[in-house]
Design a protein around this motif. Structure first.
Motif, PDB file in Angstrom:
ATOM      1  N   GLU A  43      -3.617  10.357  -2.378  1.00 54.23           N
ATOM      2  CA  GLU A  43      -4.369   9.002  -3.179  1.00 54.23           C
ATOM      3  C   GLU A  43      -3.714   7.611  -2.471  1.00 54.23           C
ATOM      4  OE1 GLU A  43      -3.387   8.941  -7.355  1.00 54.23           O
ATOM      5  OE2 GLU A  43      -1.275   8.950  -7.037  1.00 54.23           O
ATOM      6  N   LEU A  44      -4.581   6.941  -2.399  1.00 54.51           N
ATOM      7  CA  LEU A  44      -4.166   5.462  -1.709  1.00 54.51           C
ATOM      8  C   LEU A  44      -4.039   4.537  -3.090  1.00 54.51           C
ATOM      9  CD1 LEU A  44      -4.099   3.480   0.729  1.00 54.51           C
ATOM     10  CD2 LEU A  44      -6.411   3.329   0.732  1.00 54.51           C
ATOM     11  N   ARG A  46     -12.028   2.219  -0.841  1.00 61.60           N
ATOM     12  CA  ARG A  46     -11.629   3.685  -0.496  1.00 61.60           C
ATOM     13  C   ARG A  46     -10.406   3.731  -1.123  1.00 61.60           C
ATOM     14  NH1 ARG A  46     -12.308   5.239   5.808  1.00 61.60           N
ATOM     15  NH2 ARG A  46     -14.516   4.169   5.990  1.00 61.60           N
ATOM     16  N   ALA A  47      -9.759   2.815  -2.037  1.00 61.16           N
ATOM     17  CA  ALA A  47      -8.542   3.019  -2.739  1.00 61.16           C
ATOM     18  C   ALA A  47      -8.859   3.584  -3.957  1.00 61.16           C
ATOM     19  CB  ALA A  47      -7.878   1.629  -2.980  1.00 61.16           C
ATOM     20  N   ASP A  48      -7.763   4.586  -4.355  1.00 60.38           N
ATOM     21  CA  ASP A  48      -7.814   5.381  -5.515  1.00 60.38           C
ATOM     22  C   ASP A  48      -7.498   4.245  -6.880  1.00 60.38           C
ATOM     23  OD1 ASP A  48      -8.569   7.890  -4.437  1.00 60.38           O
ATOM     24  OD2 ASP A  48      -6.902   7.994  -3.703  1.00 60.38           O
ATOM     25  N   GLU A  49      -6.631   3.529  -6.454  1.00 62.37           N
ATOM     26  CA  GLU A  49      -6.215   2.532  -7.606  1.00 62.37           C
ATOM     27  C   GLU A  49      -5.796   1.342  -6.790  1.00 62.37           C
ATOM     28  OE1 GLU A  49      -2.450   2.204 -10.694  1.00 62.37           O
ATOM     29  OE2 GLU A  49      -2.863   4.204  -9.680  1.00 62.37           O
ATOM     30  N   MET A 103       0.838  -1.031  -0.141  1.00 69.29           N
ATOM     31  CA  MET A 103      -0.042  -0.094   0.145  1.00 69.29           C
ATOM     32  C   MET A 103       1.007   1.405   0.155  1.00 69.29           C
ATOM     33  SD  MET A 103      -3.196  -0.806   2.696  1.00 69.29           S
ATOM     34  CE  MET A 103      -2.458  -0.138   3.922  1.00 69.29           C
ATOM     35  N   SER A 104       0.336   2.126  -0.551  1.00 66.22           N
ATOM     36  CA  SER A 104       1.136   3.502  -0.436  1.00 66.22           C
ATOM     37  C   SER A 104      -0.118   4.553  -0.269  1.00 66.22           C
ATOM     38  CB  SER A 104       1.653   3.855  -1.906  1.00 66.22           C
ATOM     39  OG  SER A 104       2.234   4.946  -1.868  1.00 66.22           O
ATOM     40  N   TYR A 105       0.297   5.730   0.593  1.00 62.73           N
ATOM     41  CA  TYR A 105      -0.780   6.563   0.736  1.00 62.73           C
ATOM     42  C   TYR A 105       0.120   8.071   0.636  1.00 62.73           C
ATOM     43  CZ  TYR A 105      -4.113   9.669   2.670  1.00 62.73           C
ATOM     44  OH  TYR A 105      -4.884  10.758   2.840  1.00 62.73           O
ATOM     45  N   GLY A 106       0.162   8.709  -0.289  1.00 61.57           N
ATOM     46  CA  GLY A 106       0.815  10.234  -0.389  1.00 61.57           C
ATOM     47  C   GLY A 106       0.048  11.033  -1.242  1.00 61.57           C
ATOM     48  N   ASN A 107       0.874  12.248  -1.581  1.00 63.67           N
ATOM     49  CA  ASN A 107       0.435  13.181  -2.266  1.00 63.67           C
ATOM     50  C   ASN A 107       0.193  12.918  -3.770  1.00 63.67           C
ATOM     51  OD1 ASN A 107       2.880  13.300  -1.949  1.00 63.67           O
ATOM     52  ND2 ASN A 107       2.880  15.429  -2.758  1.00 63.67           N
TER      53      ASN A 107
END
Length: 67
Positions: free
Chosen positions: A39-40, A61-64, A1-5
């Motif tokens: 974005e997640l 909830r994930a964007d991708e 998982m990655s959550y960042g700008n």
């Protein structure tokens, strides 16, 4: 998982900053900008390899989602 700008959003905002400077505004007079769009991204293949179960609510909830 990655959550960042969102990098694309940052580049777009940097372009408007550059435009304002090129049109005569002083960089010292411009406000500091912080990221506003995040974005997640979830990699299901990597999660499966690690033996992790990703809850369906998180997937929604994930964007991708990378499969």
């Amino acid at each position: 998982m990655s959550y960042g700008n969102d990098l694309r959003d940052n580049y777009r905002r940097a372009a408007t900053y550059t435009d304002r400077i090129l049109h005569g505004e002083q960089p010292s007079e411009l406000a500091v900008q912080v990221p506003v769009k995040f974005e997640l991204v979830i990699n299901l293949k990597a999660a499966k390899e690690l033996g992790l179960n990703v809850p369906p609510s998180l997937l929604l909830r994930a964007d991708e989602v990378i499969e």
